[in-house]
Design a protein around this motif. Structure first.
Motif, PDB file in Angstrom:
ATOM      1  N   LEU A   1      52.732  33.447  40.095  1.00  0.00           N
ATOM      2  CA  LEU A   1      52.440  34.212  41.316  1.00  0.00           C
ATOM      3  C   LEU A   1      51.878  35.593  40.972  1.00  0.00           C
ATOM      4  O   LEU A   1      50.942  36.066  41.625  1.00  0.00           O
ATOM      5  CB  LEU A   1      53.705  34.360  42.172  1.00  0.00           C
ATOM      6  CG  LEU A   1      54.153  33.123  42.934  1.00  0.00           C
ATOM      7  CD1 LEU A   1      55.521  33.357  43.582  1.00  0.00           C
ATOM      8  CD2 LEU A   1      53.123  32.713  43.972  1.00  0.00           C
ATOM      9  N   GLY A   2      52.444  36.221  39.942  1.00  0.00           N
ATOM     10  CA  GLY A   2      51.913  37.507  39.493  1.00  0.00           C
ATOM     11  C   GLY A   2      50.482  37.392  39.019  1.00  0.00           C
ATOM     12  O   GLY A   2      49.640  38.245  39.321  1.00  0.00           O
ATOM     13  N   SER A   3      50.187  36.314  38.303  1.00  0.00           N
ATOM     14  CA  SER A   3      48.820  36.083  37.817  1.00  0.00           C
ATOM     15  C   SER A   3      47.854  35.872  38.975  1.00  0.00           C
ATOM     16  O   SER A   3      46.760  36.448  39.006  1.00  0.00           O
ATOM     17  CB  SER A   3      48.804  34.863  36.889  1.00  0.00           C
ATOM     18  OG  SER A   3      47.500  34.550  36.502  1.00  0.00           O
TER      19      SER A   3
ATOM     20  N   ASP B   1      44.849  38.424  39.844  1.00  0.00           N
ATOM     21  CA  ASP B   1      43.486  37.900  39.871  1.00  0.00           C
ATOM     22  C   ASP B   1      42.837  38.148  41.229  1.00  0.00           C
ATOM     23  O   ASP B   1      41.662  38.521  41.309  1.00  0.00           O
ATOM     24  CB  ASP B   1      43.467  36.397  39.551  1.00  0.00           C
ATOM     25  CG  ASP B   1      43.685  36.114  38.081  1.00  0.00           C
ATOM     26  OD1 ASP B   1      43.693  37.058  37.269  1.00  0.00           O
ATOM     27  OD2 ASP B   1      43.858  34.921  37.730  1.00  0.00           O
ATOM     28  N   SER B   2      43.583  37.945  42.303  1.00  0.00           N
ATOM     29  CA  SER B   2      43.045  38.158  43.652  1.00  0.00           C
ATOM     30  C   SER B   2      42.704  39.623  43.887  1.00  0.00           C
ATOM     31  O   SER B   2      41.631  39.946  44.397  1.00  0.00           O
ATOM     32  CB  SER B   2      44.062  37.698  44.706  1.00  0.00           C
ATOM     33  OG  SER B   2      44.288  36.321  44.594  1.00  0.00           O
ATOM     34  N   VAL B   3      43.609  40.521  43.507  1.00  0.00           N
ATOM     35  CA  VAL B   3      43.389  41.957  43.690  1.00  0.00           C
ATOM     36  C   VAL B   3      42.206  42.432  42.847  1.00  0.00           C
ATOM     37  O   VAL B   3      41.448  43.306  43.260  1.00  0.00           O
ATOM     38  CB  VAL B   3      44.676  42.747  43.331  1.00  0.00           C
ATOM     39  CG1 VAL B   3      44.422  44.232  43.240  1.00  0.00           C
ATOM     40  CG2 VAL B   3      45.764  42.449  44.346  1.00  0.00           C
ATOM     41  N   SER B   4      42.036  41.829  41.683  1.00  0.00           N
ATOM     42  CA  SER B   4      40.958  42.231  40.776  1.00  0.00           C
ATOM     43  C   SER B   4      39.616  41.632  41.178  1.00  0.00           C
ATOM     44  O   SER B   4      38.599  41.940  40.561  1.00  0.00           O
ATOM     45  CB  SER B   4      41.282  41.796  39.345  1.00  0.00           C
ATOM     46  OG  SER B   4      42.473  42.393  38.915  1.00  0.00           O
ATOM     47  N   GLY B   5      39.607  40.761  42.163  1.00  0.00           N
ATOM     48  CA  GLY B   5      38.359  40.139  42.596  1.00  0.00           C
ATOM     49  C   GLY B   5      37.962  38.946  41.751  1.00  0.00           C
ATOM     50  O   GLY B   5      36.842  38.442  41.867  1.00  0.00           O
ATOM     51  N   LEU B   6      38.852  38.481  40.911  1.00  0.00           N
ATOM     52  CA  LEU B   6      38.562  37.308  40.093  1.00  0.00           C
ATOM     53  C   LEU B   6      38.830  36.045  40.893  1.00  0.00           C
ATOM     54  O   LEU B   6      39.687  36.018  41.770  1.00  0.00           O
ATOM     55  CB  LEU B   6      39.430  37.300  38.827  1.00  0.00           C
ATOM     56  CG  LEU B   6      39.254  38.477  37.883  1.00  0.00           C
ATOM     57  CD1 LEU B   6      40.297  38.418  36.778  1.00  0.00           C
ATOM     58  CD2 LEU B   6      37.864  38.480  37.289  1.00  0.00           C
ATOM     59  N   GLY B   7      38.095  35.005  40.588  1.00  0.00           N
ATOM     60  CA  GLY B   7      38.354  33.732  41.232  1.00  0.00           C
ATOM     61  C   GLY B   7      39.722  33.216  40.808  1.00  0.00           C
ATOM     62  O   GLY B   7      40.115  33.356  39.656  1.00  0.00           O
ATOM     63  N   THR B   8      40.460  32.663  41.744  1.00  0.00           N
ATOM     64  CA  THR B   8      41.791  32.175  41.431  1.00  0.00           C
ATOM     65  C   THR B   8      41.986  30.783  42.006  1.00  0.00           C
ATOM     66  O   THR B   8      41.398  30.436  43.015  1.00  0.00           O
ATOM     67  CB  THR B   8      42.876  33.146  41.957  1.00  0.00           C
ATOM     68  OG1 THR B   8      44.146  32.664  41.569  1.00  0.00           O
ATOM     69  CG2 THR B   8      42.817  33.302  43.440  1.00  0.00           C
TER      70      THR B   8
END
Length: 120
Positions: free
Chosen positions: A20-22, A26-33
């Motif tokens: 969940l932390g990952s 990833d979501s906050v950083s704008g990375l695809g998750t």
């Protein structure tokens, strides 16, 4: 120690929390998750690491029982105290070494087996 449902459940929950932390980072950083595969991967690695640690600890780490204190201990005592009895495991790895090997093995198996299987 031993393998219990309670401990196994918490190992899985620990993996879920890390996943969940990952996903959150990833979501906050704008990375695809991919939340569901990430949760499955985290849970699988948490459970795998727990089982590997238990297996290595039970077989390659010696456990002793202090008859006088009525408790399990990790060492046979100073000078091989006469009140301490060997109860299980070979005296090959210390607890810290068991932890290191289980983390290393979980990382390798997670990266080379579980990851490709789950994220295909």
């Amino acid at each position: 120690g031993g393998v219990t449902w309670w401990g196994t459940m918490w190992s899985g929950i620990g993996g879920v929390i890390i996943a969940l932390g990952s996903v959150l980072l990833d979501s906050v950083s704008g990375l695809g998750t991919r939340p569901l595969p990430t949760l499955l991967f985290g849970t699988s690695c948490g459970l795998l690491g727990s089982f590997l640690d238990s297996l290595l600890g039970a077989t390659l780490q010696a456990s002793y029982y202090d008859v006088e204190k009525k408790m399990i201990c990790e060492t046979d005592g100073p000078g091989g105290a006469s009140t301490i009895r060997h109860i299980s495991g070979m005296d090959i790895l210390s607890n810290a070494q068991v932890n290191l090997v289980s983390v290393f093995a979980t990382t390798i198996i997670g990266a080379l087996v579980l990851g490709p299987f789950i994220y295909q």
